[in-house]
Design a protein around this motif. Sequence first.
Motif, PDB file in Angstrom:
ATOM      1  N   SER A 135      16.157  30.091 121.041  1.00  0.00           N
ATOM      2  CA  SER A 135      17.498  29.872 119.675  1.00  0.00           C
ATOM      3  C   SER A 135      17.922  28.851 120.505  1.00  0.00           C
ATOM      4  O   SER A 135      19.069  28.922 121.470  1.00  0.00           O
ATOM      5  CB  SER A 135      17.899  31.097 119.780  1.00  0.00           C
ATOM      6  N   VAL A 136      18.420  28.095 119.944  1.00  0.00           N
ATOM      7  CA  VAL A 136      19.684  27.063 120.410  1.00  0.00           C
ATOM      8  C   VAL A 136      20.575  27.223 118.845  1.00  0.00           C
ATOM      9  O   VAL A 136      20.160  27.113 118.179  1.00  0.00           O
ATOM     10  CB  VAL A 136      19.321  25.797 119.981  1.00  0.00           C
ATOM     11  N   ILE A 137      21.863  27.069 119.562  1.00  0.00           N
ATOM     12  CA  ILE A 137      23.007  27.541 118.082  1.00  0.00           C
ATOM     13  C   ILE A 137      23.973  26.913 118.669  1.00  0.00           C
ATOM     14  O   ILE A 137      24.132  26.420 120.263  1.00  0.00           O
ATOM     15  CB  ILE A 137      23.649  28.846 118.325  1.00  0.00           C
ATOM     16  N   GLY A 173      25.884  29.379 108.461  1.00  0.00           N
ATOM     17  CA  GLY A 173      24.235  29.847 108.389  1.00  0.00           C
ATOM     18  C   GLY A 173      24.989  30.978 109.049  1.00  0.00           C
ATOM     19  O   GLY A 173      23.416  32.252 108.983  1.00  0.00           O
ATOM     20  N   MET A 174      25.055  31.070 110.885  1.00  0.00           N
ATOM     21  CA  MET A 174      24.992  31.862 111.593  1.00  0.00           C
ATOM     22  C   MET A 174      26.127  33.425 111.323  1.00  0.00           C
ATOM     23  O   MET A 174      25.083  34.508 111.306  1.00  0.00           O
ATOM     24  CB  MET A 174      25.849  31.485 112.570  1.00  0.00           C
ATOM     25  N   TYR A 175      26.715  33.238 110.013  1.00  0.00           N
ATOM     26  CA  TYR A 175      27.764  33.884 109.783  1.00  0.00           C
ATOM     27  C   TYR A 175      26.156  34.869 108.578  1.00  0.00           C
ATOM     28  O   TYR A 175      26.539  36.311 108.665  1.00  0.00           O
ATOM     29  CB  TYR A 175      29.049  33.631 109.045  1.00  0.00           C
ATOM     30  N   ALA A 176      26.160  34.362 108.375  1.00  0.00           N
ATOM     31  CA  ALA A 176      24.923  35.059 106.749  1.00  0.00           C
ATOM     32  C   ALA A 176      23.588  35.503 107.909  1.00  0.00           C
ATOM     33  O   ALA A 176      23.961  36.764 107.494  1.00  0.00           O
ATOM     34  CB  ALA A 176      24.274  33.561 106.267  1.00  0.00           C
ATOM     35  N   MET A 177      23.018  34.995 108.724  1.00  0.00           N
ATOM     36  CA  MET A 177      22.758  35.670 109.322  1.00  0.00           C
ATOM     37  C   MET A 177      22.946  37.096 110.368  1.00  0.00           C
ATOM     38  O   MET A 177      22.075  38.346 110.259  1.00  0.00           O
ATOM     39  CB  MET A 177      21.857  34.977 110.484  1.00  0.00           C
ATOM     40  N   ALA A 178      23.981  36.773 111.017  1.00  0.00           N
ATOM     41  CA  ALA A 178      24.774  38.056 111.524  1.00  0.00           C
ATOM     42  C   ALA A 178      25.259  38.882 110.292  1.00  0.00           C
ATOM     43  O   ALA A 178      24.872  40.837 110.432  1.00  0.00           O
ATOM     44  CB  ALA A 178      26.045  37.559 112.084  1.00  0.00           C
ATOM     45  N   SER A 228      38.565  41.843 104.882  1.00  0.00           N
ATOM     46  CA  SER A 228      37.479  41.026 104.132  1.00  0.00           C
ATOM     47  C   SER A 228      37.094  40.097 106.366  1.00  0.00           C
ATOM     48  O   SER A 228      38.492  39.202 106.357  1.00  0.00           O
ATOM     49  CB  SER A 228      37.690  39.892 103.605  1.00  0.00           C
ATOM     50  N   PHE A 229      35.779  40.261 106.636  1.00  0.00           N
ATOM     51  CA  PHE A 229      35.863  39.885 108.401  1.00  0.00           C
ATOM     52  C   PHE A 229      36.033  38.543 107.844  1.00  0.00           C
ATOM     53  O   PHE A 229      36.810  37.473 108.919  1.00  0.00           O
ATOM     54  CB  PHE A 229      34.037  40.287 108.407  1.00  0.00           C
ATOM     55  N   LEU A 230      35.220  37.658 106.995  1.00  0.00           N
ATOM     56  CA  LEU A 230      35.959  35.807 106.941  1.00  0.00           C
ATOM     57  C   LEU A 230      37.086  35.498 106.285  1.00  0.00           C
ATOM     58  O   LEU A 230      36.839  34.590 107.341  1.00  0.00           O
ATOM     59  CB  LEU A 230      34.240  35.300 105.685  1.00  0.00           C
ATOM     60  N   LEU A 231      37.241  36.433 105.981  1.00  0.00           N
ATOM     61  CA  LEU A 231      38.701  35.504 105.212  1.00  0.00           C
ATOM     62  C   LEU A 231      40.115  35.663 106.397  1.00  0.00           C
ATOM     63  O   LEU A 231      41.532  35.558 106.794  1.00  0.00           O
ATOM     64  CB  LEU A 231      39.151  36.279 104.051  1.00  0.00           C
ATOM     65  N   GLN A 232      40.246  37.580 106.878  1.00  0.00           N
ATOM     66  CA  GLN A 232      41.144  37.928 107.374  1.00  0.00           C
ATOM     67  C   GLN A 232      40.482  38.314 109.356  1.00  0.00           C
ATOM     68  O   GLN A 232      41.859  38.664 109.899  1.00  0.00           O
ATOM     69  CB  GLN A 232      41.553  39.354 107.449  1.00  0.00           C
ATOM     70  N   THR A 261      37.185  36.701 116.324  1.00  0.00           N
ATOM     71  CA  THR A 261      35.822  37.892 116.468  1.00  0.00           C
ATOM     72  C   THR A 261      35.126  36.845 115.891  1.00  0.00           C
ATOM     73  O   THR A 261      33.913  38.244 115.959  1.00  0.00           O
ATOM     74  CB  THR A 261      37.259  38.611 115.641  1.00  0.00           C
ATOM     75  N   ARG A 262      34.867  35.843 114.346  1.00  0.00           N
ATOM     76  CA  ARG A 262      33.960  35.937 113.980  1.00  0.00           C
ATOM     77  C   ARG A 262      32.564  35.313 114.452  1.00  0.00           C
ATOM     78  O   ARG A 262      31.559  35.430 114.438  1.00  0.00           O
ATOM     79  CB  ARG A 262      34.350  35.046 112.296  1.00  0.00           C
ATOM     80  N   LYS A 263      32.874  34.423 115.973  1.00  0.00           N
ATOM     81  CA  LYS A 263      32.252  33.428 116.914  1.00  0.00           C
ATOM     82  C   LYS A 263      31.562  35.072 117.186  1.00  0.00           C
ATOM     83  O   LYS A 263      30.218  34.723 117.255  1.00  0.00           O
ATOM     84  CB  LYS A 263      32.563  32.751 117.926  1.00  0.00           C
ATOM     85  N   MET A 264      31.960  35.940 117.614  1.00  0.00           N
ATOM     86  CA  MET A 264      31.646  37.200 119.100  1.00  0.00           C
ATOM     87  C   MET A 264      30.760  37.791 117.503  1.00  0.00           C
ATOM     88  O   MET A 264      29.534  38.075 118.123  1.00  0.00           O
ATOM     89  CB  MET A 264      32.540  38.304 119.409  1.00  0.00           C
ATOM     90  N   PHE A 265      30.869  37.655 116.008  1.00  0.00           N
ATOM     91  CA  PHE A 265      30.174  38.522 115.191  1.00  0.00           C
ATOM     92  C   PHE A 265      28.844  37.865 115.364  1.00  0.00           C
ATOM     93  O   PHE A 265      27.995  37.965 114.873  1.00  0.00           O
ATOM     94  CB  PHE A 265      30.737  38.879 114.283  1.00  0.00           C
ATOM     95  N   GLU A 266      28.898  36.269 114.900  1.00  0.00           N
ATOM     96  CA  GLU A 266      28.191  35.760 114.792  1.00  0.00           C
ATOM     97  C   GLU A 266      26.887  35.569 116.013  1.00  0.00           C
ATOM     98  O   GLU A 266      25.327  35.262 115.479  1.00  0.00           O
ATOM     99  CB  GLU A 266      28.964  34.716 113.900  1.00  0.00           C
TER     100      GLU A 266
END
Length: 432
Positions: free
Chosen positions: A210-212, A219-224, A299-303, A308-313
């Motif tokens: 996996s290379v990110i 796309g990473m947010y959707a996969m997460a 809202s995770f993406l907006l707020q 934090t979003r990077k950790m999630f992704e």
Amino acid sequence: MIEEFSFGNMCSFKEIQTLNMTAAKIKSSNSLLDEQNVIPIKENLSLLKSKAIYGANASGKSNVIRGLVTFMRIIKNSVKDERSLEFIDSFELSTETMNEPTFFQMILRIGNVRYRYGFEADDSSIKSEWLFSTPNIREQNLFIRENNKILEINQKHFEEGFKLLSLMEDFKDSDDGEIFRKNSLFLSSLASFGFGKLSKKIIKTINSISVISGLGHQGMYAMAGESLEDLDQKKFVLNFLKNADVGIQDLETIDLSSEEFSGHINDGLAKGLTNRKLILSHRTRYNKQLKKDGNASFSFLLQESEGTRKMFELSPFIYRSLKEGTTLVIDEFDSRFHPLLTKKIVELFNSNENSKAQLIFTTHDTNLLSSEILRRDQIDFVEKDKYGASHLYTLVEIKGIRNNASFEKDYIHGKYGAIPFLGNFSNLINFE
């Protein structure tokens, strides 16, 4: 698992360079690192669990990752996409390399067997290709290709390759040995047939890497978000976020494609959706007496913050790598992360609980340059010479470096190279 990845005449790299994941015969000041940070393979051979790549901006760190991505992309797409070789970007700052092919080679382990696979290509055709295996002590060739001819093939140990040549015999236009497109790989062609079992296994192993980018993308947010549908992955993601001290207690996915929500999604809310699904983060709410009083939803993406979003992704990729024992490669690893968090992730991969997974990353986080965290062979540097060519080298190759040296201090002071030579920035505010 990766032993080595070599590439040359690619992007800013003129000469062949090697990212080496083989553990050197060294002793660290912290003896625990010599046990925890390596994967024993056999007597006198261990592989590294992690590798950090340092260098100045524009030194070529990301081009190491780009070389690996190009190698993987050609293997995956050369049979079905005639334009796959167009991703090759050769070194343009030398007349020596302008008309020469780009070199790629990976040494990997599948089970107890060592495979060495590689090819040379330009943006229009494969110039050479080879596959060797080492099941015991001696290396044996499975096939060697030059242009569109198979010069050697091992009938005994690579029966599938010999079988394909036999099947293609009736389709030859001449006796010159041409059997497939000049811009497709023989190994990838073999894997497209039902009998190409070894070829499929090798390609599957390479594709499992996996290379990110640490900067993330949609796309990473959707996969997460999709990973939350699996209970085990959701548990891992939640524990990852809780241990990262971001305050999130739970995650919830709401399907907005149902009639219940149809026609009630405004433009602002739509930006927070992934495949018509809204991800909510839940945090503890407190009353006036500072006692817990339910949860507040966001809202995770907006707020949530970018960190934090990077950790999630990133968390599903870490989960998969650790669970399946695959290799995870991250460019700009420390971007948006606190240094303590990057340290914890590196320590997670270097822990005794991890038996097979590998982590390779580029970074500017000098806090990781510690003899208490990484062995000397786990630290690589990239530096450009005055002719614009990048060079990749390991700390263990530099003579006179003690195993208890202050790696961070010595690096900042330029002892290892791979740092920027900065000018006088105060001159920038002289506007006269």
